[in-house]
Scaffold this active site. Sequence first.
Site, short mmCIF file in Angstrom:
data_model
loop_
_atom_site.label_atom_id
_atom_site.label_comp_id
_atom_site.label_asym_id
_atom_site.label_seq_id
_atom_site.Cartn_x
_atom_site.Cartn_y
_atom_site.Cartn_z
N GLU A 33 0.84 -1.20 0.00
CA GLU A 33 0.00 0.00 0.00
C GLU A 33 0.87 1.24 0.00
O GLU A 33 1.88 1.30 0.72
CB GLU A 33 -0.84 -0.05 1.29
CG GLU A 33 -1.65 1.16 1.59
CD GLU A 33 -2.32 1.04 2.97
OE1 GLU A 33 -3.51 1.33 3.05
OE2 GLU A 33 -1.66 0.67 3.96
N HIS A 35 2.41 4.61 1.00
CA HIS A 35 2.60 5.30 2.28
C HIS A 35 3.29 6.63 2.02
O HIS A 35 4.23 7.01 2.74
CB HIS A 35 3.43 4.45 3.24
CG HIS A 35 2.66 3.40 3.96
ND1 HIS A 35 2.27 2.22 3.38
CD2 HIS A 35 2.18 3.35 5.24
CE1 HIS A 35 1.59 1.49 4.25
NE2 HIS A 35 1.52 2.15 5.40
N ASP A 44 3.58 -1.73 6.13
CA ASP A 44 2.73 -2.49 7.07
C ASP A 44 3.25 -3.92 7.28
O ASP A 44 3.13 -4.47 8.38
CB ASP A 44 1.28 -2.55 6.56
CG ASP A 44 0.60 -1.19 6.58
OD1 ASP A 44 1.22 -0.20 7.03
OD2 ASP A 44 -0.57 -1.10 6.13
N HIS A 119 -2.18 -3.78 9.27
CA HIS A 119 -2.93 -2.98 8.28
C HIS A 119 -4.38 -2.92 8.73
O HIS A 119 -5.08 -3.94 8.77
CB HIS A 119 -2.77 -3.65 6.90
CG HIS A 119 -3.60 -3.05 5.80
ND1 HIS A 119 -3.41 -1.76 5.35
CD2 HIS A 119 -4.61 -3.57 5.06
CE1 HIS A 119 -4.27 -1.53 4.35
NE2 HIS A 119 -5.01 -2.60 4.17
N GLU A 121 -7.35 -2.21 7.74
CA GLU A 121 -8.52 -2.74 7.03
C GLU A 121 -8.65 -4.27 7.08
O GLU A 121 -9.70 -4.81 6.74
CB GLU A 121 -8.50 -2.26 5.57
CG GLU A 121 -8.74 -0.77 5.39
CD GLU A 121 -7.48 0.09 5.54
OE1 GLU A 121 -6.49 -0.38 6.14
OE2 GLU A 121 -7.50 1.24 5.07
N HIS A 175 -1.99 7.06 9.11
CA HIS A 175 -1.39 6.43 7.92
C HIS A 175 -0.24 7.25 7.32
O HIS A 175 -0.44 8.37 6.87
CB HIS A 175 -2.48 6.21 6.86
CG HIS A 175 -1.96 5.55 5.62
ND1 HIS A 175 -1.65 4.22 5.57
CD2 HIS A 175 -1.65 6.06 4.41
CE1 HIS A 175 -1.18 3.93 4.37
NE2 HIS A 175 -1.18 5.03 3.65
N GLU A 180 4.25 5.33 12.05
CA GLU A 180 4.86 4.40 11.10
C GLU A 180 6.24 4.88 10.66
O GLU A 180 7.17 4.09 10.51
CB GLU A 180 3.95 4.22 9.87
CG GLU A 180 2.71 3.40 10.18
CD GLU A 180 1.87 3.12 8.96
OE1 GLU A 180 1.43 1.97 8.80
OE2 GLU A 180 1.63 4.04 8.15
ZN ZN Z 1 0.62 1.55 7.14
MN MN Z 2 -2.16 0.08 6.00
#
Ligand code: ZN
Ligand code: MN
Length: 272
Positions: A33, A35, A44, A119, A121, A175, A180
């Site tokens: 994904e 970032h 992630d 992650h 979701e 996010h 992170e």
């Molecule tokens: Zn992430």
């Molecule tokens: Mn994520």
Amino acid sequence: MPTTVLMEELDAFTYREMIGRGAPVIVPVGATEQHGPHLPLQTDVLLAKAMSTRLAEAVDGVVAAPVVYGYKSQQRSGGGNHLAGTTSLDATTIIAIARTLTLEFARHGARQVVFLNGHFENYQFLYEGVELATTELKQRGEDVSAILLSYWDFVDDETIEEIYRGAFPGWDVEHGGVLETSLMLHLHPELVRLERVMDLPAAQLPRYDRLPVRPELTPISGCLSSAAAASESAGRLLLDRTSAALAAAIGAELRTASDLIPAHATPRFTTP
Ligand code: ZN
Ligand code: MN
């Protein structure tokens, strides 16, 4: 003694021996994904794997090869699934992966499986897959239990205050932000391009979802809050505190569950 807890580096005989001794299998689940311009696509995955490794070291576990794709990025938690680089699986696929992996580790003789999610979701679909598998195993008379968690749920308020000094934007917009980025600066500094951080205000997103998404609601950085305040030392603090909290809670839970396994239960395999 093996010098690694990572399944991908273990030989099959050593792995079998560890499972036979009752080692829990910890499965890191991430995503591929975007970032933003400063973090790698598999952030992630790398963070779930790092947390899983710390946990495995604390509880004598094995870290399974990670799940590197996740459920569709949502605009209010990951910027949205319309962005380049973000490569997602359907819910039914995630459910099938969680179910299949639980059944596979049970077939190897594992009695405890932990899904460590990185992650946002993914969570409910992992839950569904694990629920299906544990129900199925129970019907077959197999005593297998599973634990699911997302690592950020183990970051305490005190640590948040120490790092953000009252400026915590909220987990929903983390996010690609300070959490992170700091963890990545500590764990994989060679993969972070701090000079490319776009210091924009946190995303203003509605309290509902609309599909197809309105792309303009996602900041052009792809991040939902700024990572400008990220630091290696914050990353170290986050990793140490979070992995200690994880080891305490999950370690206790694993011990409770293993007490429930009857003494006559024998591992499925023995080493020749
Ligand atoms: Zn992430
Ligand atoms: Mn994520």
